[in-house]
Design a protein around this motif. Sequence first.
Motif, PDB file in Angstrom:
ATOM      1  N   THR A 106     -13.714  -2.259   4.163  1.00  9.66           N
ATOM      2  CA  THR A 106     -15.048  -2.606   3.683  1.00  9.66           C
ATOM      3  C   THR A 106     -15.406  -1.732   2.489  1.00  9.66           C
ATOM      4  OG1 THR A 106     -15.715  -3.112   5.955  1.00  9.66           O
ATOM      5  CG2 THR A 106     -17.479  -2.824   4.356  1.00  9.66           C
ATOM      6  N   ALA A 107     -16.040  -2.321   1.487  1.00  6.88           N
ATOM      7  CA  ALA A 107     -16.580  -1.593   0.340  1.00  6.88           C
ATOM      8  C   ALA A 107     -18.082  -1.850   0.295  1.00  6.88           C
ATOM      9  CB  ALA A 107     -15.922  -2.060  -0.956  1.00  6.88           C
ATOM     10  N   LEU A 108     -18.877  -0.775   0.185  1.00  5.28           N
ATOM     11  CA  LEU A 108     -20.335  -0.883   0.224  1.00  5.28           C
ATOM     12  C   LEU A 108     -20.980  -0.167  -0.959  1.00  5.28           C
ATOM     13  CD1 LEU A 108     -20.716   0.065   3.969  1.00  5.28           C
ATOM     14  CD2 LEU A 108     -21.131  -2.202   3.023  1.00  5.28           C
ATOM     15  N   TYR A 109     -22.094  -0.695  -1.409  1.00  3.21           N
ATOM     16  CA  TYR A 109     -22.964  -0.030  -2.373  1.00  3.21           C
ATOM     17  C   TYR A 109     -24.222   0.352  -1.613  1.00  3.21           C
ATOM     18  CZ  TYR A 109     -25.815   0.882  -6.468  1.00  3.21           C
ATOM     19  OH  TYR A 109     -26.621   1.491  -7.399  1.00  3.21           O
ATOM     20  N   GLU A 110     -24.604   1.639  -1.658  1.00  3.08           N
ATOM     21  CA  GLU A 110     -25.728   2.122  -0.848  1.00  3.08           C
ATOM     22  C   GLU A 110     -26.788   2.786  -1.718  1.00  3.08           C
ATOM     23  OE1 GLU A 110     -22.839   3.150   2.941  1.00  3.08           O
ATOM     24  OE2 GLU A 110     -23.730   4.798   1.794  1.00  3.08           O
ATOM     25  N   ILE A 111     -28.035   2.583  -1.322  1.00  2.00           N
ATOM     26  CA  ILE A 111     -29.174   3.233  -1.969  1.00  2.00           C
ATOM     27  C   ILE A 111     -29.775   4.186  -0.941  1.00  2.00           C
ATOM     28  CG2 ILE A 111     -31.433   2.899  -3.022  1.00  2.00           C
ATOM     29  CD1 ILE A 111     -30.393   0.052  -3.794  1.00  2.00           C
ATOM     30  N   LEU A 156     -33.831  14.605   6.609  1.00  2.00           N
ATOM     31  CA  LEU A 156     -33.179  13.473   7.271  1.00  2.00           C
ATOM     32  C   LEU A 156     -33.524  12.233   6.459  1.00  2.00           C
ATOM     33  CD1 LEU A 156     -31.558  12.300   9.648  1.00  2.00           C
ATOM     34  CD2 LEU A 156     -33.736  12.006  10.838  1.00  2.00           C
ATOM     35  N   ASN A 157     -32.517  11.646   5.819  1.00  2.00           N
ATOM     36  CA  ASN A 157     -32.755  10.532   4.905  1.00  2.00           C
ATOM     37  C   ASN A 157     -32.144   9.236   5.422  1.00  2.00           C
ATOM     38  OD1 ASN A 157     -34.112  11.972   2.723  1.00  2.00           O
ATOM     39  ND2 ASN A 157     -32.181  13.058   2.562  1.00  2.00           N
ATOM     40  N   TRP A 158     -32.688   8.139   4.944  1.00  2.00           N
ATOM     41  CA  TRP A 158     -32.171   6.834   5.336  1.00  2.00           C
ATOM     42  C   TRP A 158     -31.607   6.133   4.109  1.00  2.00           C
ATOM     43  CZ3 TRP A 158     -34.331   2.033   3.836  1.00  2.00           C
ATOM     44  CH2 TRP A 158     -35.534   2.115   3.134  1.00  2.00           C
ATOM     45  N   TYR A 159     -30.773   5.142   4.385  1.00  2.00           N
ATOM     46  CA  TYR A 159     -30.155   4.398   3.295  1.00  2.00           C
ATOM     47  C   TYR A 159     -29.933   2.953   3.719  1.00  2.00           C
ATOM     48  CZ  TYR A 159     -25.882   5.409   5.922  1.00  2.00           C
ATOM     49  OH  TYR A 159     -24.938   5.517   6.912  1.00  2.00           O
ATOM     50  N   PHE A 160     -29.746   2.111   2.712  1.00  2.00           N
ATOM     51  CA  PHE A 160     -29.453   0.700   2.951  1.00  2.00           C
ATOM     52  C   PHE A 160     -28.552   0.214   1.829  1.00  2.00           C
ATOM     53  CE2 PHE A 160     -33.058   0.698   0.157  1.00  2.00           C
ATOM     54  CZ  PHE A 160     -32.843  -0.366  -0.698  1.00  2.00           C
ATOM     55  N   GLY A 161     -27.940  -0.925   2.036  1.00  2.00           N
ATOM     56  CA  GLY A 161     -27.092  -1.475   0.993  1.00  2.00           C
ATOM     57  C   GLY A 161     -26.326  -2.691   1.453  1.00  2.00           C
ATOM     58  N   GLY A 162     -25.302  -3.013   0.691  1.00  2.00           N
ATOM     59  CA  GLY A 162     -24.495  -4.176   1.018  1.00  2.00           C
ATOM     60  C   GLY A 162     -23.139  -4.096   0.358  1.00  2.00           C
ATOM     61  N   GLY A 163     -22.280  -5.024   0.740  1.00  2.00           N
ATOM     62  CA  GLY A 163     -20.941  -5.046   0.176  1.00  2.00           C
ATOM     63  C   GLY A 163     -20.119  -6.170   0.755  1.00  2.00           C
ATOM     64  N   ALA A 164     -18.813  -5.963   0.795  1.00  2.00           N
ATOM     65  CA  ALA A 164     -17.895  -7.003   1.262  1.00  2.00           C
ATOM     66  C   ALA A 164     -16.768  -6.367   2.067  1.00  2.00           C
ATOM     67  CB  ALA A 164     -17.325  -7.760   0.068  1.00  2.00           C
ATOM     68  N   HIS A 165     -16.110  -7.212   2.853  1.00  2.00           N
ATOM     69  CA  HIS A 165     -14.976  -6.760   3.648  1.00  2.00           C
ATOM     70  C   HIS A 165     -13.847  -7.779   3.609  1.00  2.00           C
ATOM     71  CE1 HIS A 165     -17.196  -9.250   6.626  1.00  2.00           C
ATOM     72  NE2 HIS A 165     -15.970  -9.607   6.975  1.00  2.00           N
ATOM     73  N   VAL A 166     -12.654  -7.295   3.945  1.00  2.00           N
ATOM     74  CA  VAL A 166     -11.491  -8.142   4.141  1.00  2.00           C
ATOM     75  C   VAL A 166     -10.739  -7.559   5.333  1.00  2.00           C
ATOM     76  CG1 VAL A 166     -10.022  -6.876   2.505  1.00  2.00           C
ATOM     77  CG2 VAL A 166      -9.529  -9.260   3.018  1.00  2.00           C
ATOM     78  N   ALA A 172     -12.485 -12.683   5.311  1.00  2.00           N
ATOM     79  CA  ALA A 172     -13.296 -11.926   4.361  1.00  2.00           C
ATOM     80  C   ALA A 172     -14.756 -12.258   4.595  1.00  2.00           C
ATOM     81  CB  ALA A 172     -12.895 -12.260   2.930  1.00  2.00           C
ATOM     82  N   GLY A 173     -15.638 -11.437   4.059  1.00  2.00           N
ATOM     83  CA  GLY A 173     -17.053 -11.707   4.227  1.00  2.00           C
ATOM     84  C   GLY A 173     -17.938 -10.689   3.539  1.00  2.00           C
ATOM     85  N   LEU A 174     -19.229 -10.809   3.816  1.00  2.00           N
ATOM     86  CA  LEU A 174     -20.252  -9.951   3.234  1.00  2.00           C
ATOM     87  C   LEU A 174     -20.856  -9.063   4.306  1.00  2.00           C
ATOM     88  CD1 LEU A 174     -22.010 -12.651   1.041  1.00  2.00           C
ATOM     89  CD2 LEU A 174     -20.272 -10.982   0.337  1.00  2.00           C
TER      90      LEU A 174
END
Length: 158
Positions: A63-68, A79-89, A108-110
């Motif tokens: 999986t590859a993710l981009y996180e904010i 203590l911080n939080w994060y969110f993001g998205g990406g794709a997997h194979v 594969a997917g998101l």
Amino acid sequence: MNKLFIIAFVAFFGLATANAQDYQTSVGFRGGYGAGVSIKHFLNETNAVEGIAAFRYHGFKATALYEIHKGRVADVEYLNWYFGGGAHVGIADNDWSYYKDWNSHIYAGLDAILGVEYTFTEFDLPFNVSLDFKPGFNIGYRFLSVDEVAFSIRYNFR
């Protein structure tokens, strides 16, 4: 998230002070439904990319993710939080498949991710821990995967 969960998380890991992005790159273990390796690299103070390589019950998933990375959770400093998205194979063998006539297959997917992260800095401990929820949407096979709750512990490179 439930405030009681956040308080328990902070109490357990709150013995040392923390600083959210006190590192640029971290590498470590990710445990959950698929155990494996997690590598996170910050592009700047709030944006990071993460790569996950996990061995699952009947296969392997990358999986590859981009996180904010955002600010504090429930007014708890460090203590911080994060969110993001990406794709997997991934690749799954026949035992995992609904389609028993297939030998192995690639899918594969998101993905989306939502989590909290704590970086230890007291006593010069170069580690961070995170807990996240990472649901995925597979394209063409077992559409929704919501079994992705994981805990990671990583070594920080400064």
